[in-house]
Each structure stands twice: as C-alpha cells, then as structure tokens.
Scaffold this motif. Structure first.
Motif, short mmCIF file in Angstrom:
data_model
loop_
_atom_site.label_atom_id
_atom_site.label_comp_id
_atom_site.label_asym_id
_atom_site.label_seq_id
_atom_site.Cartn_x
_atom_site.Cartn_y
_atom_site.Cartn_z
N THR A 31 21.41 -0.21 -12.73
CA THR A 31 20.34 0.23 -13.63
C THR A 31 21.02 1.09 -14.65
N TRP A 159 17.50 1.98 0.00
CA TRP A 159 16.25 2.51 0.30
C TRP A 159 15.13 1.99 -0.71
N HIS A 160 15.43 2.14 -1.89
CA HIS A 160 14.42 1.13 -2.86
C HIS A 160 14.18 -0.22 -2.39
N GLU A 161 14.98 -0.97 -2.24
CA GLU A 161 14.64 -2.46 -1.51
C GLU A 161 13.86 -2.22 -0.50
N THR A 163 11.79 0.12 0.59
CA THR A 163 10.70 0.73 -0.06
C THR A 163 9.92 -0.41 -0.62
N LYS A 164 10.25 -1.16 -1.44
CA LYS A 164 9.84 -2.17 -2.21
C LYS A 164 9.21 -3.37 -1.33
N VAL A 165 10.00 -3.76 -0.24
CA VAL A 165 9.61 -4.83 0.84
C VAL A 165 8.49 -4.07 1.62
N SER A 166 8.57 -2.91 2.03
CA SER A 166 7.47 -2.28 2.79
C SER A 166 6.10 -2.17 2.04
N ARG A 167 6.41 -1.96 0.58
CA ARG A 167 5.18 -2.01 -0.40
C ARG A 167 4.57 -3.01 -0.30
N ASP A 168 5.34 -4.10 -0.66
CA ASP A 168 4.87 -5.67 -0.70
C ASP A 168 4.13 -6.03 0.59
#
Length: 176
Positions: A31, A159-161, A163-168
């Motif tokens: 990014t 960790w961002h990935e 977090t994203k997978v867990s949130r989804d």
C-alpha cells in the motif's frame, strides 16, 4: 538468426526491465502507506552495512580516504544522521503533501537512523568505543532495529489478512 522479441498484451516487450517489474510488484503487493516504511528498512540496512564497511576500510587503510574532520575535530557519522533526521523532521513539520509519506523521505529517515544507531555505544557512554568491546552494543542495537522492522513489515500484512478473514467469518455467522 535470433527470434524477434515477443509482444505482450500491451504491445511492448514481454520481458520488461527489472525496474518496471519491481514497480509493478510494489504497486500490487504494498500500500502507499507501506512503501515509505519499506524504503526506511532497506535504507537502514544498506546504510548500516555501508557505514561499517567504510569505517573498517578507513581503519584498515585499504580505502583511499580518511576520517571526516572539521579542522582538528573528528566528525562522527552520527552527526550526519542527526542532520538527516532534522531535515526529515522539517519536511514532516512543514507538511508538504508531495513529500510526506514519500518513499524517498522514508529512505532518508532510515539512512539517518542507521548512522545514529551505528554509534549508539558512543552516544550511550559519551566515549568513543566504536572499536572497543563496548562498541558491540551499536551492532546489536542496529541489528535489533533491522530485525524488528523487518518482522513488522512481514507480519503486519499477515495479521491484517487474518483479521479480515476472521471479521468476514464472524459476519457470515451472524448473518446465518
């Protein structure tokens, strides 16, 4: 007779120059916020290595130049690191949007930080112990910074990935 170069979808050479490939990889896998930090990490490592190589070369006599001095006063490389960080700080305080967060500024930050960290032992005890046993702390601190920043750069996307997978996953469970 050599074959003519094949054209890719854009009509250009199928084997773009290395710099173009690196640019594309950076654009695809980082990014804009990660790029200056990556530049700082790379500059820190390169500057630390170069500073050590140059100081060994000066001390060993196999480089054609000597220490930098102002009159009879030896200028340590942490002085240049402080000046570099002061310049980077000025850019940050001024807030020129074209430069804030620019990878070049990140690289300057890494360069200045490495020049200071490489002489950490001198700054800690205010004694020139660069070549003494006590000077080893500068190497340890520099390698620690390099390792910690490298770990951060590699771990944060993971960790961002996660977090994203867990949130989804949680949102899917709530919707069911």
């Amino acid at each position: 007779m050599p074959a003519a170069p094949a054209s890719g979808p854009s009509g250009g050479d199928r084997h773009p120059r290395l710099r173009e490939r690196w640019r594309r990889a950076l654009d695809e896998h980082t990014t804009p916020a990660q790029r200056p930090l990556l530049a700082a990490w790379l500059a820190f490592g390169c500057t630390f290595g170069a500073a050590r190589l140059i100081t060994h070369g000066i001390r060993g006599g196999w480089l054609p130049w000597g220490n930098i001095s102002a009159g009879s006063t030896h200028l340590h490389h942490y002085n240049f690191g402080i000046a570099t960080l002061a310049g980077v700080g000025l850019v940050a305080v001024r807030g020129d949007q074209a430069y804030v967060g620019h990878p070049g500024i990140g690289a300057l930050y890494g360069t200045g930080s490495a020049l200071i960290a490489d002489e950490f032992a001198l700054l800690l005890d205010l004694k020139d112990v660069y070549w003494a046993k006590q000077g080893r702390i500068s190497v340890d601190v520099s390698l620690g910074i390099l390792s910690a920043l490298g770990l951060y750069l590699t771990a944060v996307p993971f960790w961002h990935e996660i977090t994203k997978v867990s949130r989804d996953h949680v949102l899917e469970r709530l919707a069911a």
